[in-house]
Design a protein around this motif. Structure first.
Motif, PDB file in Angstrom:
ATOM      1  N   MET A 128       0.844  -1.194   0.000  1.00  0.00           N
ATOM      2  CA  MET A 128       0.000   0.000   0.000  1.00  0.00           C
ATOM      3  C   MET A 128       0.878   1.242   0.000  1.00  0.00           C
ATOM      4  O   MET A 128       2.062   1.191   0.362  1.00  0.00           O
ATOM      5  CB  MET A 128      -0.924   0.000   1.224  1.00  0.00           C
ATOM      6  CG  MET A 128      -0.209   0.257   2.532  1.00  0.00           C
ATOM      7  SD  MET A 128      -1.295   0.129   3.964  1.00  0.00           S
ATOM      8  CE  MET A 128      -1.442  -1.652   4.110  1.00  0.00           C
ATOM      9  N   ASP A 129       0.280   2.372  -0.378  1.00  0.00           N
ATOM     10  CA  ASP A 129       1.049   3.622  -0.404  1.00  0.00           C
ATOM     11  C   ASP A 129       1.227   4.203   0.993  1.00  0.00           C
ATOM     12  O   ASP A 129       2.331   4.550   1.397  1.00  0.00           O
ATOM     13  CB  ASP A 129       0.354   4.648  -1.306  1.00  0.00           C
ATOM     14  CG  ASP A 129       0.372   4.232  -2.757  1.00  0.00           C
ATOM     15  OD1 ASP A 129       1.458   3.907  -3.268  1.00  0.00           O
ATOM     16  OD2 ASP A 129      -0.705   4.190  -3.393  1.00  0.00           O
ATOM     17  N   ILE A 130       0.116   4.334   1.741  1.00  0.00           N
ATOM     18  CA  ILE A 130       0.164   5.013   3.042  1.00  0.00           C
ATOM     19  C   ILE A 130      -0.496   4.137   4.103  1.00  0.00           C
ATOM     20  O   ILE A 130      -1.549   3.545   3.876  1.00  0.00           O
ATOM     21  CB  ILE A 130      -0.559   6.373   2.993  1.00  0.00           C
ATOM     22  CG1 ILE A 130       0.129   7.326   2.018  1.00  0.00           C
ATOM     23  CG2 ILE A 130      -0.613   7.014   4.380  1.00  0.00           C
ATOM     24  CD1 ILE A 130      -0.611   8.649   1.838  1.00  0.00           C
ATOM     25  N   HIS A 131       0.140   4.084   5.258  1.00  0.00           N
ATOM     26  CA  HIS A 131      -0.479   3.497   6.452  1.00  0.00           C
ATOM     27  C   HIS A 131      -0.409   4.569   7.527  1.00  0.00           C
ATOM     28  O   HIS A 131       0.644   5.175   7.748  1.00  0.00           O
ATOM     29  CB  HIS A 131       0.275   2.244   6.886  1.00  0.00           C
ATOM     30  CG  HIS A 131      -0.450   1.425   7.931  1.00  0.00           C
ATOM     31  ND1 HIS A 131      -1.105   1.975   8.995  1.00  0.00           N
ATOM     32  CD2 HIS A 131      -0.621   0.073   8.053  1.00  0.00           C
ATOM     33  CE1 HIS A 131      -1.644   1.017   9.734  1.00  0.00           C
ATOM     34  NE2 HIS A 131      -1.360  -0.156   9.175  1.00  0.00           N
ATOM     35  N   GLY A 132      -1.524   4.834   8.199  1.00  0.00           N
ATOM     36  CA  GLY A 132      -1.560   5.888   9.202  1.00  0.00           C
ATOM     37  C   GLY A 132      -2.013   5.388  10.555  1.00  0.00           C
ATOM     38  O   GLY A 132      -2.715   4.384  10.676  1.00  0.00           O
ATOM     39  N   GLY A 133      -1.611   6.127  11.592  1.00  0.00           N
ATOM     40  CA  GLY A 133      -2.027   5.817  12.954  1.00  0.00           C
ATOM     41  C   GLY A 133      -1.429   6.809  13.920  1.00  0.00           C
ATOM     42  O   GLY A 133      -0.638   7.679  13.542  1.00  0.00           O
ATOM     43  N   GLY A 134      -1.794   6.682  15.181  1.00  0.00           N
ATOM     44  CA  GLY A 134      -1.239   7.554  16.203  1.00  0.00           C
ATOM     45  C   GLY A 134       0.209   7.224  16.514  1.00  0.00           C
ATOM     46  O   GLY A 134       0.676   6.099  16.298  1.00  0.00           O
ATOM     47  N   PHE A 135       0.938   8.205  17.042  1.00  0.00           N
ATOM     48  CA  PHE A 135       2.362   8.067  17.329  1.00  0.00           C
ATOM     49  C   PHE A 135       2.630   6.886  18.264  1.00  0.00           C
ATOM     50  O   PHE A 135       3.639   6.183  18.127  1.00  0.00           O
ATOM     51  CB  PHE A 135       2.873   9.368  17.956  1.00  0.00           C
ATOM     52  CG  PHE A 135       4.349   9.397  18.206  1.00  0.00           C
ATOM     53  CD1 PHE A 135       5.242   9.700  17.187  1.00  0.00           C
ATOM     54  CD2 PHE A 135       4.855   9.123  19.472  1.00  0.00           C
ATOM     55  CE1 PHE A 135       6.603   9.730  17.416  1.00  0.00           C
ATOM     56  CE2 PHE A 135       6.221   9.152  19.714  1.00  0.00           C
ATOM     57  CZ  PHE A 135       7.097   9.456  18.678  1.00  0.00           C
ATOM     58  N   ASP A 136       1.721   6.650  19.214  1.00  0.00           N
ATOM     59  CA  ASP A 136       1.931   5.597  20.194  1.00  0.00           C
ATOM     60  C   ASP A 136       1.742   4.197  19.620  1.00  0.00           C
ATOM     61  O   ASP A 136       2.038   3.204  20.301  1.00  0.00           O
ATOM     62  CB  ASP A 136       0.978   5.780  21.385  1.00  0.00           C
ATOM     63  CG  ASP A 136      -0.474   5.862  20.951  1.00  0.00           C
ATOM     64  OD1 ASP A 136      -0.726   6.365  19.850  1.00  0.00           O
ATOM     65  OD2 ASP A 136      -1.348   5.429  21.720  1.00  0.00           O
ATOM     66  N   LEU A 137       1.294   4.086  18.370  1.00  0.00           N
ATOM     67  CA  LEU A 137       1.093   2.774  17.753  1.00  0.00           C
ATOM     68  C   LEU A 137       2.329   2.271  17.006  1.00  0.00           C
ATOM     69  O   LEU A 137       2.329   1.138  16.510  1.00  0.00           O
ATOM     70  CB  LEU A 137      -0.090   2.828  16.772  1.00  0.00           C
ATOM     71  CG  LEU A 137      -1.472   3.095  17.371  1.00  0.00           C
ATOM     72  CD1 LEU A 137      -2.519   3.129  16.270  1.00  0.00           C
ATOM     73  CD2 LEU A 137      -1.832   2.051  18.407  1.00  0.00           C
ATOM     74  N   ARG A 138       3.369   3.075  16.931  1.00  0.00           N
ATOM     75  CA  ARG A 138       4.543   2.668  16.146  1.00  0.00           C
ATOM     76  C   ARG A 138       5.102   1.327  16.616  1.00  0.00           C
ATOM     77  O   ARG A 138       5.361   0.431  15.812  1.00  0.00           O
ATOM     78  CB  ARG A 138       5.624   3.743  16.221  1.00  0.00           C
ATOM     79  CG  ARG A 138       5.245   5.088  15.599  1.00  0.00           C
ATOM     80  CD  ARG A 138       6.391   6.075  15.744  1.00  0.00           C
ATOM     81  NE  ARG A 138       6.848   6.132  17.133  1.00  0.00           N
ATOM     82  CZ  ARG A 138       8.094   6.438  17.503  1.00  0.00           C
ATOM     83  NH1 ARG A 138       9.015   6.706  16.589  1.00  0.00           N
ATOM     84  NH2 ARG A 138       8.430   6.476  18.784  1.00  0.00           N
TER      85      ARG A 138
END
Length: 831
Positions: free
Chosen positions: A443-453
């Motif tokens: 996929m091109d982009i995966h997004g989430g909150g900083f704490d999910l890294r």
């Protein structure tokens, strides 16, 4: 014309092949003697090729065919300038050819760069498939109300999505998940069910007290073992509240109070002890809850609430929404393939990911996002969930870093059939399976909150790349920054846990979005009164500009009057307009820097305001077309950011309460008529000197219309400006105006009173006769001369020359003052 281009070519090729120049010219002369090369001659590329071989016409008069042909070619091709030029530049019929054109050098286009967590740098954004962008965003775990932390992520991603789609023109396919199977959900659903069952039995007061005391014992143990200060504070607060609520019920039971009083005390205790009792009931009876429907009721309710909150915040819905409960078969197949590929193993009915084997593979890398966190057992156990970190579960792993792909269900947990026995999905696997089912191997982009890294997204990457046996499941990882509340981490124990619904009680969705736009999407955002005040002031600043431009555009003019001559001021403003548009574009290309964009927009509005103020001072109308263009551009940008929710051609739309009606377009014609009528009445009242009518006109402006959300602005020598706004805002403005006026009045009265007191004091001093000036100061002086001037101090000591000289000056000054007073009395100016 004789001969076609096709017929000429072979003859010319033969001529060009002759190496001796004299022989070549002779052959050309013989060839031309058979053709017509006067006006209308059919020019070919072959003619041009031969012509370029000759530097000048032949001197031999016998070769007159070549000489005539040469001059004719010069005329057609523009003489010597024609040499070396392509055939396509030739003129015809004796005309000069067009000069060669070159495109402008221009400037290199600004490319979009996004902060990519995979590289921890801003990378040029290049989708894998043209303009199409595939995007997966981690959605909420729905077990409680959505809070401002959720708003931080989903508003920020909504802004990024809109910018990519509506500004840069990408075709964004946006997917989001709902986690409706999770340790938190299972525990909360089980506890809610058991507590409602307990409440439904209506336990007697004595039984309730006994159960509460029983529940307090394990609760106290948990409290003593808690080291996190915020959590400890919250648990202590719960314990105190329960103990305080139990005391009245204990007195009621001991004192034999009426049943109604005891029931009321019991209800209070039940409410205060809900969390404590729920935890106790779950520890004793939780294993008996087996119906899967019990675990689906809670997430379904909170998912609906989440969607309502997102709609209120004007967050675009995803193109596709996935729920874990609907993808269990796909998750089972996904896990099985990871096992088949050699990166997963079965242990006691659960399936774990083999991080050691994966990391040792040449094709793969574990911990791409936060390699320094690999091995952090606290983070790993939080990722596994409260129900999955028991000693027996931890002993099932080959390595402490391994994580669950599939969890064997224990009693009291929902379960689904699978090749390894009944179980449920692990947390990380859900996103991998659902995103891959929709977006494929990369996929091109995966997004989430900083704490999910870490560990969530690092584990997602590992298991997905193990499934596809690739190393590019995600090209760009975007993580939104944390949200703090007045500088502190959001926490119920600190009483700063703010739900989205709570926030919307104080501020509008637009104001919240503006606050987010004024900060970088990847940095920590502090939600505080200062942050929101900045957003409110920005909204007010922009709205005032839009209202002023709307008023200018409403002024009636004929069709040609819409276009006015530009002077230096308009040219300067227009240049600034285009400079600001360039700056906005560069800021958006730079990791979608909305903070800089809003500042550039503010600066542009400031320049427009100066321009309008200068025109107003000169009693001249500003240029309609230019201001309209700027206002429409700013409106467009605010639409791109989602800060203007409805359809609006210019500025913030005004809606009727609970209605989709565009109030502005509906009522403004009537308000304009009212304003014109009032202006005419005021003119007559001034001419006829009727102050009562002027007072009524002012009352209409200051008291009546603001209650309806209407503001009139009177400007000397110019038409009244009509503005339609928010009623509450206008009333606050009115109160603020009255407060300022009251302060001015009090200040003016204070200054007048002070001046009066000073004048009274001065007059009182003027009345004193110089000879009596010092006589009353017996505490300072003991002897005086015949003029009343002190000679000795209070102790009888003679004054020094310096002291005497100083007192004499004071006496002389008083003589002048007293003389002035006597003159005033004589003239009758004072009585």
């Amino acid at each position: 014309m004789s001969g076609s281009s096709g017929e000429q070519a072979p003859a010319y090729r033969s001529i060009l092949s002759i190496s001796d120049e004299a022989a070549r010219v002779q052959a050309l002369n013989e060839h031309l003697s058979t053709r017509s090369y006067v006006q209308g001659y059919s020019l070919s590329q072959a003619d041009v090729d031969v012509f370029r071989q000759l530097s000048a016409p032949p001197a031999d008069t016998r070769l007159f065919h070549v000489a005539r042909w040469f001059r004719h070619m010069e005329a057609i091709l523009g003489g010597a300038c024609g040499r070396g030029e392509p055939f396509g530049r030739q003129a015809s019929k004796g005309r000069r050819g067009q000069p060669q054109w070159s495109p402008p050098a221009g400037s290199p286009p600004c490319k979009l760069r996004l902060y990519n967590s995979l590289t921890r740098s801003k990378d040029a954004f290049i989708p894998q498939n043209g303009k199409k962008v595939t995007w997966y965003c981690c959605g909420p775990t729905v077990y409680d109300a959505s809070h401002m932390g959720h708003a931080r992520s989903y508003i920020s991603f909504d802004i990024l999505r809109r910018v990519l789609r509506d500004y840069f023109g990408f075709d964004v396919f946006y997917c989001m998940n709902i986690t409706d199977i999770d340790d938190k959900i299972i525990k909360r659903a089980r506890q809610n069910y058991l507590f409602e069952q307990y409440r439904g039995k209506q336990p007697r007061a004595a039984q309730l007290l006994e159960d509460v005391h029983a529940a307090l014992k394990p609760f106290s143990v948990k409290l003593n073992e808690t080291t996190d200060p915020d959590r400890k504070q919250m648990l202590e607060r719960i314990q105190r509240a329960v103990e305080l609520a139990a005391e009245p019920l204990e007195r009621a039971v001991r004192g034999g109070l009426p049943a109604e009083e005891a029931a009321r005390c019991a209800e209070v205790l039940l409410e205060e002890a809900k969390d404590l009792l729920s935890d106790w009931l779950d520890s004793t009876l939780g294993s008996e809850v087996t119906d899967n429907s019990i675990f689906s009721k809670l997430p379904k309710f909170w998912e609906e609430e989440f969607h309502r909150d997102m709609e209120t915040l004007n967050v675009l819905p995803p193109d596709v929404l996935t729920r874990v409960s609907e993808y269990v078969p796909e998750i089972v197949n996904f896990v099985q393939k990871i096992v088949d590929n050699g990166y997963g193993y079965v242990s006691n009915g659960s399936v774990y990911f083999d991080t050691v084997k994966f990391a040792s593979s040449e094709r793969h890398s574990y911990g791409k996002l936060v390699p320094e966190a690999v091995g952090d057992q606290k983070a790993l156990q939080e990722g596994e969930g409260d129900l999955s970190v028991s000693a027996d579960r931890l002993s099932e792993k080959r390595s402490p870093n391994d994580f669950a792909l599939w969890k064997a269900s224990k009693p009291g947990e929902p379960s689904w059939p699978c090749p390894w026995g009944k179980g449920r999905p692990g947390w990380h696997i859900e996103c991998s399976a659902m995103a891959s089912a929709l977006l494929g191997a990369s996929m091109d982009i995966h997004g989430g909150g900083f704490d999910l890294r870490f560990p969530h997204h690092d584990n997602e990457l590992a298991q997905s790349e193990a499934y596809f046996d690739n190393d590019c499941w995600v090209r760009y990882f975007l993580h939104t920054g944390h949200l703090t509340i007045a500088g502190c981490k959001m926490s119920k124990s600190l009483k700063n846990f703010i739900t989205i619904k709570d926030a919307l009680q104080k501020h509008s969705a637009r104001q919240l979005r503006l606050a987010f736009l004024m900060h970088s999407w990847k940095d920590t955002l502090d939600y505080s009164s200062n942050t929101m005040e900045s957003a409110l002031q920005y909204e007010k600043f922009m709205n005032e500009f839009f209202l002023n431009v709307k008023d200018i555009l409403r002024a009636p003019v004929d069709i040609t009057g819409r276009f006015e001559k530009w002077e230096d001021e308009e040219s300067e403003l227009n240049k600034s307009f285009y400079d600001k548009k360039t700056a906005v574009h560069e800021a958006l290309c730079d990791n979608v820097d909305t903070r800089t964009v809003l500042e550039e927009m503010r600066a542009l509005v400031g320049q427009c305001n100066l321009y309008m103020a200068a025109r107003k001072a000169a009693r001249r109308r500003p240029n309609r077309a230019l201001l309209g263009s700027i206002a429409r551009y700013l409106t467009h940008m605010l639409k791109v950011f989602g800060a203007i929710e409805e359809e609006s051609s210019l500025g913030f739309p005004v809606r009727g309460p609970g209605s989709s009606l565009n109030l502005e377009s509906t009522v403004m014609p009537y308000l304009q008529v009212l304003s014109d009528f009032r202006e005419g009445v005021r003119k007559i009242a001034r001419e006829q000197k009727v102050p009562e009518v002027l007072q009524l006109s002012d009352a209409l402006r200051d008291d009546v219309l603001p209650e309806l959300g209407v503001r009139l602005e009177d400007h000397e020598g110019l038409p009244t400006v009509v503005k339609l706004g928010d009623r509450e805002t206008l009333l606050k403005e009115r109160e603020e105006k009255r407060r300022v006026e009251e302060e001015k009045r009090k200040k003016k009265e204070g200054a007048a009173r002070k001046k009066q007191e000073q004048e009274a004091a001065k007059l009182a001093k003027m009345k004193i006769s110089p000879s009596e000036m010092f006589l009353s100061e017996t505490d300072k002086y003991s002897k005086f001369d015949e003029n009343g001037l002190p000679t000795h101090d209070s102790e009888g000591k003679e004054l020094s020359k310096g002291q005497a000289k100083k007192l004499k000056k004071l006496l002389e000054a008083q003589e002048r003052l007293h003389k002035e007073y006597l003159q005033m009395v004589q003239n009758g100016s004072f009585k």
